[in-house]
Design a protein around this motif. Structure first.
Motif, PDB file in Angstrom:
ATOM      1  N   ASP A   1       0.824  -1.200   0.000  1.00  0.00           N
ATOM      2  CA  ASP A   1       0.000   0.000   0.000  1.00  0.00           C
ATOM      3  C   ASP A   1       0.865   1.260   0.000  1.00  0.00           C
ATOM      4  OD1 ASP A   1      -2.501   1.444   0.226  1.00  0.00           O
ATOM      5  OD2 ASP A   1      -1.979   1.790   2.324  1.00  0.00           O
ATOM      6  N   ILE A   2       1.893   1.299   0.823  1.00  0.00           N
ATOM      7  CA  ILE A   2       2.712   2.507   0.879  1.00  0.00           C
ATOM      8  C   ILE A   2       3.682   2.599  -0.292  1.00  0.00           C
ATOM      9  CG2 ILE A   2       2.478   2.877   3.353  1.00  0.00           C
ATOM     10  CD1 ILE A   2       5.160   1.627   3.808  1.00  0.00           C
ATOM     11  N   ALA A   3       4.068   1.467  -0.864  1.00  0.00           N
ATOM     12  CA  ALA A   3       4.981   1.493  -2.016  1.00  0.00           C
ATOM     13  C   ALA A   3       4.266   1.965  -3.275  1.00  0.00           C
ATOM     14  CB  ALA A   3       5.583   0.113  -2.249  1.00  0.00           C
ATOM     15  N   GLU A   4       2.986   1.694  -3.372  1.00  0.00           N
ATOM     16  CA  GLU A   4       2.230   2.015  -4.583  1.00  0.00           C
ATOM     17  C   GLU A   4       1.475   3.329  -4.505  1.00  0.00           C
ATOM     18  OE1 GLU A   4      -0.273  -1.354  -5.226  1.00  0.00           O
ATOM     19  OE2 GLU A   4       1.427  -2.707  -5.440  1.00  0.00           O
ATOM     20  N   GLY A   5       1.230   3.797  -3.282  1.00  0.00           N
ATOM     21  CA  GLY A   5       0.372   4.963  -3.143  1.00  0.00           C
ATOM     22  C   GLY A   5       1.133   6.256  -2.963  1.00  0.00           C
ATOM     23  N   ASP A   6       0.450   7.348  -3.262  1.00  0.00           N
ATOM     24  CA  ASP A   6       0.980   8.680  -3.020  1.00  0.00           C
ATOM     25  C   ASP A   6       0.321   9.155  -1.731  1.00  0.00           C
ATOM     26  OD1 ASP A   6       2.218  11.108  -3.265  1.00  0.00           O
ATOM     27  OD2 ASP A   6       0.690  11.923  -4.612  1.00  0.00           O
ATOM     28  N   ILE A   7       1.043   9.003  -0.617  1.00  0.00           N
ATOM     29  CA  ILE A   7       0.450   9.292   0.676  1.00  0.00           C
ATOM     30  C   ILE A   7       1.232  10.394   1.384  1.00  0.00           C
ATOM     31  CG2 ILE A   7      -0.590   7.018   0.985  1.00  0.00           C
ATOM     32  CD1 ILE A   7       1.827   6.179   2.599  1.00  0.00           C
ATOM     33  N   SER A   8       0.570  11.022   2.331  1.00  0.00           N
ATOM     34  CA  SER A   8       1.202  12.106   3.083  1.00  0.00           C
ATOM     35  C   SER A   8       2.275  11.541   4.018  1.00  0.00           C
ATOM     36  CB  SER A   8       0.152  12.851   3.907  1.00  0.00           C
ATOM     37  OG  SER A   8      -0.306  12.022   4.964  1.00  0.00           O
TER      38      SER A   8
ATOM     39  N   GLU B   1       2.721   6.562   9.964  1.00  0.00           N
ATOM     40  CA  GLU B   1       1.769   5.661  10.629  1.00  0.00           C
ATOM     41  C   GLU B   1       1.883   4.244  10.070  1.00  0.00           C
ATOM     42  OE1 GLU B   1      -2.990   5.068  10.439  1.00  0.00           O
ATOM     43  OE2 GLU B   1      -2.310   7.095  10.893  1.00  0.00           O
ATOM     44  N   ARG B   2       1.949   4.118   8.769  1.00  0.00           N
ATOM     45  CA  ARG B   2       2.010   2.788   8.152  1.00  0.00           C
ATOM     46  C   ARG B   2       3.370   2.121   8.358  1.00  0.00           C
ATOM     47  NH1 ARG B   2      -1.880   4.133   3.058  1.00  0.00           N
ATOM     48  NH2 ARG B   2      -3.714   4.444   4.347  1.00  0.00           N
ATOM     49  N   LEU B   3       4.434   2.900   8.340  1.00  0.00           N
ATOM     50  CA  LEU B   3       5.750   2.328   8.641  1.00  0.00           C
ATOM     51  C   LEU B   3       5.795   1.832  10.088  1.00  0.00           C
ATOM     52  CD1 LEU B   3       8.119   4.852   6.862  1.00  0.00           C
ATOM     53  CD2 LEU B   3       7.805   2.436   6.269  1.00  0.00           C
ATOM     54  N   THR B   4       5.174   2.577  10.981  1.00  0.00           N
ATOM     55  CA  THR B   4       5.093   2.150  12.378  1.00  0.00           C
ATOM     56  C   THR B   4       4.298   0.855  12.484  1.00  0.00           C
ATOM     57  OG1 THR B   4       5.262   4.431  13.124  1.00  0.00           O
ATOM     58  CG2 THR B   4       4.350   2.845  14.695  1.00  0.00           C
ATOM     59  N   THR B   5       3.257   0.723  11.687  1.00  0.00           N
ATOM     60  CA  THR B   5       2.472  -0.513  11.663  1.00  0.00           C
ATOM     61  C   THR B   5       3.321  -1.679  11.178  1.00  0.00           C
ATOM     62  OG1 THR B   5       0.404   0.696  11.312  1.00  0.00           O
ATOM     63  CG2 THR B   5       0.431  -1.630  10.657  1.00  0.00           C
ATOM     64  N   VAL B   6       4.065  -1.478  10.098  1.00  0.00           N
ATOM     65  CA  VAL B   6       4.940  -2.547   9.586  1.00  0.00           C
ATOM     66  C   VAL B   6       5.973  -2.909  10.646  1.00  0.00           C
ATOM     67  CG1 VAL B   6       6.677  -3.155   7.853  1.00  0.00           C
ATOM     68  CG2 VAL B   6       4.601  -1.951   7.162  1.00  0.00           C
ATOM     69  N   ASP B   7       6.545  -1.914  11.298  1.00  0.00           N
ATOM     70  CA  ASP B   7       7.524  -2.164  12.356  1.00  0.00           C
ATOM     71  C   ASP B   7       6.914  -3.015  13.463  1.00  0.00           C
ATOM     72  OD1 ASP B   7      10.123  -1.694  13.601  1.00  0.00           O
ATOM     73  OD2 ASP B   7       9.068  -0.354  14.979  1.00  0.00           O
ATOM     74  N   HIS B   8       5.712  -2.675  13.885  1.00  0.00           N
ATOM     75  CA  HIS B   8       5.032  -3.445  14.934  1.00  0.00           C
ATOM     76  C   HIS B   8       4.771  -4.879  14.478  1.00  0.00           C
ATOM     77  CE1 HIS B   8       2.362  -4.599  18.142  1.00  0.00           C
ATOM     78  NE2 HIS B   8       1.467  -4.934  17.227  1.00  0.00           N
TER      79      HIS B   8
END
Length: 89
Positions: free
Chosen positions: A38-45, A51-58
């Motif tokens: 999701d984060i690799a393909e999307g244009d996100i703030s 937030e999503r990197l923190t989720t992956v880390d968790h």
């Protein structure tokens, strides 16, 4: 800025799915891969990225071992990318 590393993060996690990993680890890694895709393909703030990197880390913190050396190497590489990206946020 981080597009290549985000793509590499997703690729490392996708590669774990090609290995014979332990069942519980596989479930966690599948979830981490979905968020990374999701984060690799999307244009996100930047806030959403953090937030999503923190989720992956968790999620990755839930994986002690995959029972496969190649997959473990990919998990370690993914952790290093996440750590580096979070340090920059």
């Amino acid at each position: 800025m981080t597009d290549e590393r985000l793509q590499a993060l997703h690729e490392h996690l996708a590669e774990t799915g090609e290995q014979p990993v332990e069942r519980t680890a596989s479930r966690w890694l599948g979830e981490a891969e979905a968020v990374a895709a999701d984060i690799a393909e999307g244009d996100i703030s930047d806030d959403v990225l953090t937030e999503r990197l923190t989720t992956v880390d968790h999620i990755l913190s839930q994986v002690d071992s995959t029972a496969d050396a190649v997959a473990d190497d990919h998990v370690e590489a993914a952790r290093e990318i996440v750590d580096a990206l979070l340090e920059e946020q």
